[in-house]
Design a protein around this motif. Structure first.
Motif, PDB file in Angstrom:
ATOM      1  N   MET A 312     102.157 -32.695   3.437  1.00 16.76           N
ATOM      2  CA  MET A 312     100.752 -32.174   3.774  1.00 16.76           C
ATOM      3  C   MET A 312     100.922 -31.974   5.679  1.00 16.76           C
ATOM      4  SD  MET A 312      98.346 -34.054   1.313  1.00 16.76           S
ATOM      5  CE  MET A 312      96.531 -33.192   1.694  1.00 16.76           C
ATOM      6  N   PHE A 313     101.802 -32.552   6.177  1.00 17.22           N
ATOM      7  CA  PHE A 313     102.124 -32.351   7.429  1.00 17.22           C
ATOM      8  C   PHE A 313     102.426 -30.825   8.023  1.00 17.22           C
ATOM      9  CE2 PHE A 313     102.674 -37.030   7.056  1.00 17.22           C
ATOM     10  CZ  PHE A 313     101.734 -37.517   7.955  1.00 17.22           C
ATOM     11  N   ALA A 314     103.327 -30.203   6.887  1.00 19.84           N
ATOM     12  CA  ALA A 314     103.807 -29.052   7.075  1.00 19.84           C
ATOM     13  C   ALA A 314     103.051 -27.877   7.702  1.00 19.84           C
ATOM     14  CB  ALA A 314     104.700 -28.304   6.047  1.00 19.84           C
ATOM     15  N   ALA A 322     100.786 -23.561   4.325  1.00 19.82           N
ATOM     16  CA  ALA A 322      99.662 -24.278   3.493  1.00 19.82           C
ATOM     17  C   ALA A 322      99.682 -23.522   2.250  1.00 19.82           C
ATOM     18  CB  ALA A 322      98.296 -23.892   4.182  1.00 19.82           C
ATOM     19  N   ILE A 323      99.962 -22.551   1.972  1.00 23.85           N
ATOM     20  CA  ILE A 323      99.887 -22.077   0.590  1.00 23.85           C
ATOM     21  C   ILE A 323     100.755 -22.832  -0.426  1.00 23.85           C
ATOM     22  CG2 ILE A 323     100.007 -20.033  -1.131  1.00 23.85           C
ATOM     23  CD1 ILE A 323      98.583 -18.304   1.053  1.00 23.85           C
ATOM     24  N   PRO A 324     102.218 -22.507  -0.119  1.00 28.67           N
ATOM     25  CA  PRO A 324     103.172 -23.438  -0.896  1.00 28.67           C
ATOM     26  C   PRO A 324     102.901 -25.019  -1.140  1.00 28.67           C
ATOM     27  CG  PRO A 324     104.266 -22.678   1.215  1.00 28.67           C
ATOM     28  CD  PRO A 324     102.783 -22.049   1.166  1.00 28.67           C
ATOM     29  N   VAL A 325     102.169 -25.573   0.294  1.00 28.39           N
ATOM     30  CA  VAL A 325     101.886 -27.031   0.039  1.00 28.39           C
ATOM     31  C   VAL A 325     100.530 -27.049  -1.110  1.00 28.39           C
ATOM     32  CG1 VAL A 325     100.470 -28.846   1.402  1.00 28.39           C
ATOM     33  CG2 VAL A 325     102.528 -27.655   2.376  1.00 28.39           C
ATOM     34  N   PHE A 326      99.684 -26.123  -1.009  1.00 29.49           N
ATOM     35  CA  PHE A 326      98.707 -26.297  -2.082  1.00 29.49           C
ATOM     36  C   PHE A 326      99.093 -26.201  -3.525  1.00 29.49           C
ATOM     37  CE2 PHE A 326      95.713 -24.536   1.267  1.00 29.49           C
ATOM     38  CZ  PHE A 326      95.210 -25.610   1.560  1.00 29.49           C
ATOM     39  N   PHE A 327     100.058 -25.258  -3.542  1.00 33.25           N
ATOM     40  CA  PHE A 327     100.736 -24.965  -4.885  1.00 33.25           C
ATOM     41  C   PHE A 327     101.535 -26.450  -5.387  1.00 33.25           C
ATOM     42  CE2 PHE A 327     100.485 -20.538  -4.449  1.00 33.25           C
ATOM     43  CZ  PHE A 327     100.042 -20.154  -5.777  1.00 33.25           C
ATOM     44  N   GLY A 328     102.313 -27.027  -4.453  1.00 32.18           N
ATOM     45  CA  GLY A 328     102.839 -28.526  -4.704  1.00 32.18           C
ATOM     46  C   GLY A 328     101.566 -29.400  -4.922  1.00 32.18           C
ATOM     47  N   MET A 329     100.666 -29.603  -4.146  1.00 31.01           N
ATOM     48  CA  MET A 329      99.545 -30.498  -4.574  1.00 31.01           C
ATOM     49  C   MET A 329      99.024 -30.468  -5.971  1.00 31.01           C
ATOM     50  SD  MET A 329      96.215 -30.730  -2.315  1.00 31.01           S
ATOM     51  CE  MET A 329      95.411 -29.341  -3.154  1.00 31.01           C
ATOM     52  N   LYS A 330      98.849 -29.138  -6.233  1.00 28.80           N
ATOM     53  CA  LYS A 330      98.316 -28.659  -7.481  1.00 28.80           C
ATOM     54  C   LYS A 330      99.129 -29.049  -8.778  1.00 28.80           C
ATOM     55  CE  LYS A 330      94.217 -26.597  -6.786  1.00 28.80           C
ATOM     56  NZ  LYS A 330      92.823 -26.998  -7.244  1.00 28.80           N
ATOM     57  N   GLY A 331     100.255 -28.778  -8.406  1.00 27.25           N
ATOM     58  CA  GLY A 331     101.450 -29.303  -9.619  1.00 27.25           C
ATOM     59  C   GLY A 331     101.714 -30.704  -9.539  1.00 27.25           C
ATOM     60  N   ALA A 332     101.584 -31.431  -8.295  1.00 26.16           N
ATOM     61  CA  ALA A 332     101.988 -32.955  -8.394  1.00 26.16           C
ATOM     62  C   ALA A 332     100.986 -33.487  -9.216  1.00 26.16           C
ATOM     63  CB  ALA A 332     101.902 -33.307  -7.128  1.00 26.16           C
ATOM     64  N   ARG A 333      99.475 -33.092  -9.163  1.00 25.46           N
ATOM     65  CA  ARG A 333      98.241 -33.677  -9.541  1.00 25.46           C
ATOM     66  C   ARG A 333      98.467 -33.536 -11.142  1.00 25.46           C
ATOM     67  NH1 ARG A 333      91.825 -34.225  -8.851  1.00 25.46           N
ATOM     68  NH2 ARG A 333      91.535 -34.836 -10.596  1.00 25.46           N
ATOM     69  N   PRO A 384      90.468 -27.527   9.364  1.00 26.24           N
ATOM     70  CA  PRO A 384      90.884 -27.814   7.932  1.00 26.24           C
ATOM     71  C   PRO A 384      92.346 -28.275   7.965  1.00 26.24           C
ATOM     72  CG  PRO A 384      89.279 -26.197   7.951  1.00 26.24           C
ATOM     73  CD  PRO A 384      89.658 -26.364   9.387  1.00 26.24           C
ATOM     74  N   ILE A 385      93.146 -27.310   8.805  1.00 22.47           N
ATOM     75  CA  ILE A 385      94.567 -27.479   8.640  1.00 22.47           C
ATOM     76  C   ILE A 385      95.012 -28.898   9.481  1.00 22.47           C
ATOM     77  CG2 ILE A 385      96.900 -26.711   9.609  1.00 22.47           C
ATOM     78  CD1 ILE A 385      96.100 -23.970   9.026  1.00 22.47           C
ATOM     79  N   THR A 386      94.376 -29.206  10.296  1.00 22.63           N
ATOM     80  CA  THR A 386      94.722 -30.452  11.132  1.00 22.63           C
ATOM     81  C   THR A 386      94.130 -31.839  10.071  1.00 22.63           C
ATOM     82  OG1 THR A 386      94.332 -29.611  13.070  1.00 22.63           O
ATOM     83  CG2 THR A 386      94.139 -31.964  12.897  1.00 22.63           C
ATOM     84  N   LEU A 387      93.030 -31.514   9.367  1.00 22.74           N
ATOM     85  CA  LEU A 387      92.654 -32.774   8.591  1.00 22.74           C
ATOM     86  C   LEU A 387      93.661 -32.777   7.560  1.00 22.74           C
ATOM     87  CD1 LEU A 387      90.408 -34.059   7.443  1.00 22.74           C
ATOM     88  CD2 LEU A 387      89.782 -32.133   5.905  1.00 22.74           C
ATOM     89  N   LEU A 388      94.444 -31.533   7.017  1.00 26.52           N
ATOM     90  CA  LEU A 388      95.536 -31.865   5.913  1.00 26.52           C
ATOM     91  C   LEU A 388      96.458 -32.807   6.363  1.00 26.52           C
ATOM     92  CD1 LEU A 388      96.435 -28.369   4.022  1.00 26.52           C
ATOM     93  CD2 LEU A 388      95.285 -30.237   3.357  1.00 26.52           C
ATOM     94  N   ALA A 389      96.795 -32.616   7.427  1.00 23.88           N
ATOM     95  CA  ALA A 389      98.012 -33.629   8.248  1.00 23.88           C
ATOM     96  C   ALA A 389      97.515 -35.059   8.221  1.00 23.88           C
ATOM     97  CB  ALA A 389      98.342 -32.962   9.458  1.00 23.88           C
ATOM     98  N   LEU A 390      96.218 -35.033   8.470  1.00 24.55           N
ATOM     99  CA  LEU A 390      95.533 -36.498   8.823  1.00 24.55           C
ATOM    100  C   LEU A 390      95.337 -37.005   7.362  1.00 24.55           C
ATOM    101  CD1 LEU A 390      92.796 -35.557  11.423  1.00 24.55           C
ATOM    102  CD2 LEU A 390      95.044 -36.916  11.729  1.00 24.55           C
TER     103      LEU A 390
END
Length: 435
Positions: A312-314, A322-333, A384-390
């Motif tokens: 989520m820092f990426a 952000a888009i591949p990170v969201f994909f990874g986040m959904k798959g991880a859950r 919102p992108i900064t929030l992801l990293a935080l």
């Protein structure tokens, strides 16, 4: 039943997972509420109230499921969901939407942990294919069915919304309404159908149940495991809120990916994006047992949330990531949920299984209540992108010291030979709590 065949109870469980989808409305839900002239502040209030109600209702509804039967509780939950979603079509005021969110919260509370308790007990009693050690495999495949149906309905929901904003809600209400009938065809667990020596009357009373929960969740490993899992699911839930604004910003500002939107209306394009999320989640959920076999339950439970938080820092460095990170986040859950429920089920006994799972889910809701408004405040101050990293950094700052002090998943707790349970702790109130 062999692994190559599907027993009737498990087939009905898969069908229940299909009808439990809200894919028709999910990609356009926020857009719909804005179309109904609601503000972001009002939408945020709905989310906070819903999380609070889930906290209040989780353990009572789990207790009711353990008393009246998991199948009956699931039917109540599906009926409440159908009523709530249908109500969104005609609601036209803040108060009416608040009531509908409350009804939806009842649905979430009744279903939380109940389906998993039903599945685990069905496998344990021999009514399904395999036994309780196959829970992660069956649960993962059920989640895969849910996600594949969600993928198809998300595409349909986006297209329907472009025609008429209320159409996705009508379609979702019809699908969920069919789910009520599906649930009622599922067999009762043995303790509720009179075929077992243990029956619903053996379920502990309210005070005894609370005492058992206290002893179980006060155990050394549970004191670490439940907060870790609750924070991870809350992290994903909060980040999910910002997928739409971040995606729109990335698609509008990054020409290499602008073709994703194409000539489609924005809401239809979001439907395809969310369908992609669901497909990946379906694959991840289906292979939960594969991951467990390859690396072990303990390793998977500890590494999945940490790796997700690091990614989520990426987007703060390269926004298009952000888009591949969201994909990874959904798959991880999707991968993590059946593994977590396997562990929780292994530590629980038949008579209190739904209550234990609901109590764990309540912990997740407790974390969401303060985190959601705090995240909104931070997103307004930054982006919102900064929030992801935080969010990722906050999770790591909390989780890594917690895990370093005490392992949330002891090696012995993941073996089939040693399974301390709530039933073990309830035999004698003078016994100390188990891990």
């Amino acid at each position: 039943m062999s692994r190559t065949g599907i027993s009737a109870p498990i087939a009905r469980y898969y069908l229940f997972q299909a009808t439990d989808s809200v894919g028709f409305i999910w990609p356009v839900f926020t857009l719909f509420l804005l179309w109904k002239d609601l503000t972001f502040a009002q939408i945020g209030t709905f989310g906070a109230v819903s999380a609070l109600l889930v906290v209040v209702l989780e353990v009572p509804t789990g207790y009711i499921a353990d008393r009246l039967g998991r199948r009956n509780a699931l039917a109540i939950g599906m009926a409440a969901m159908t009523l709530s979603i249908a109500g969104f079509v005609v609601a036209d005021s803040f108060l009416s939407f608040l009531v509908l969110y409350a009804v939806w919260s009842v649905s979430l509370a009744f279903q939380s942990g109940t389906a998993d308790a039903w599945l685990y007990e069905t496998l344990r009693s021999g009514d399904g294919e395999g036994n309780e050690t196959d829970f992660a495999r069956i649960r993962g495949r059920g989640g895969s069915v849910h996600q594949w149906v969600s993928a198809m309905t998300m595409i349909g929901g986006g297209l329907l919304y472009a025609i008429e904003p209320t159409y996705p809600f009508l379609a979702s209400a019809a699908l969920n309404g069919a789910g009520v009938a599906v649930v009622l065809t599922m067999p009762k667990n043995a303790q509720f159908d009179g075929t077992s020596e243990m029956n619903a009357s053996d379920c502990p009373g309210v005070l005894e149940t609370l005492s058992m929960l206290r002893r179980l969740f006060a155990g050394p490993s549970f004191r670490v495991f439940v907060p870790l899992v609750a924070l991870f699911f809350a992290l994903v839930n909060v980040a999910d809120t910002y997928i739409q604004p971040i995606t729109v910003e990335v698609l509008n500002g990054a020409s290499p990916v602008s073709f994703l939107a194409g000539p489609l209306p924005e809401e239809a394009a979001l439907g395809f994006l969310y369908a992609g999320f669901a497909v990946l989640a379906a694959i991840a959920s289906y292979h939960a047992e594969t991951v467990r076999s390859l690396v072990g339950l303990r390793t998977a439970l500890l590494t999945v949330p940490v790796v997700t938080a690091v990614t989520m820092f990426a987007p703060a460095v390269v926004p298009v990531l952000a888009i591949p990170v969201f994909f990874g986040m959904k798959g991880a859950r999707a991968l993590y949920e059946p593994l977590v429920n396997q562990y929780l089920n292994d530590q629980s006994a038949s008579v209190g299984r739904a209550t234990v799972l609901s109590a764990a889910s309540m912990g997740c809701a407790l974390v969401r209540i303060p985190l959601k408004p705090l995240a909104g405040f931070v997103a307004d101050l930054t982006s919102p992108i900064t929030l992801l990293a935080l969010l990722g950094g906050g999770f790591l700052a909390f989780a890594l010291p917690l895990v370093a002090l005490r392992s949330p998943v002891p090696e012995t707790a993941c073996s089939s030979e040693e399974r301390p349970s709530i039933q073990d702790a309830s035999v004698d109130g003078r016994q100390s709590g188990r891990d």
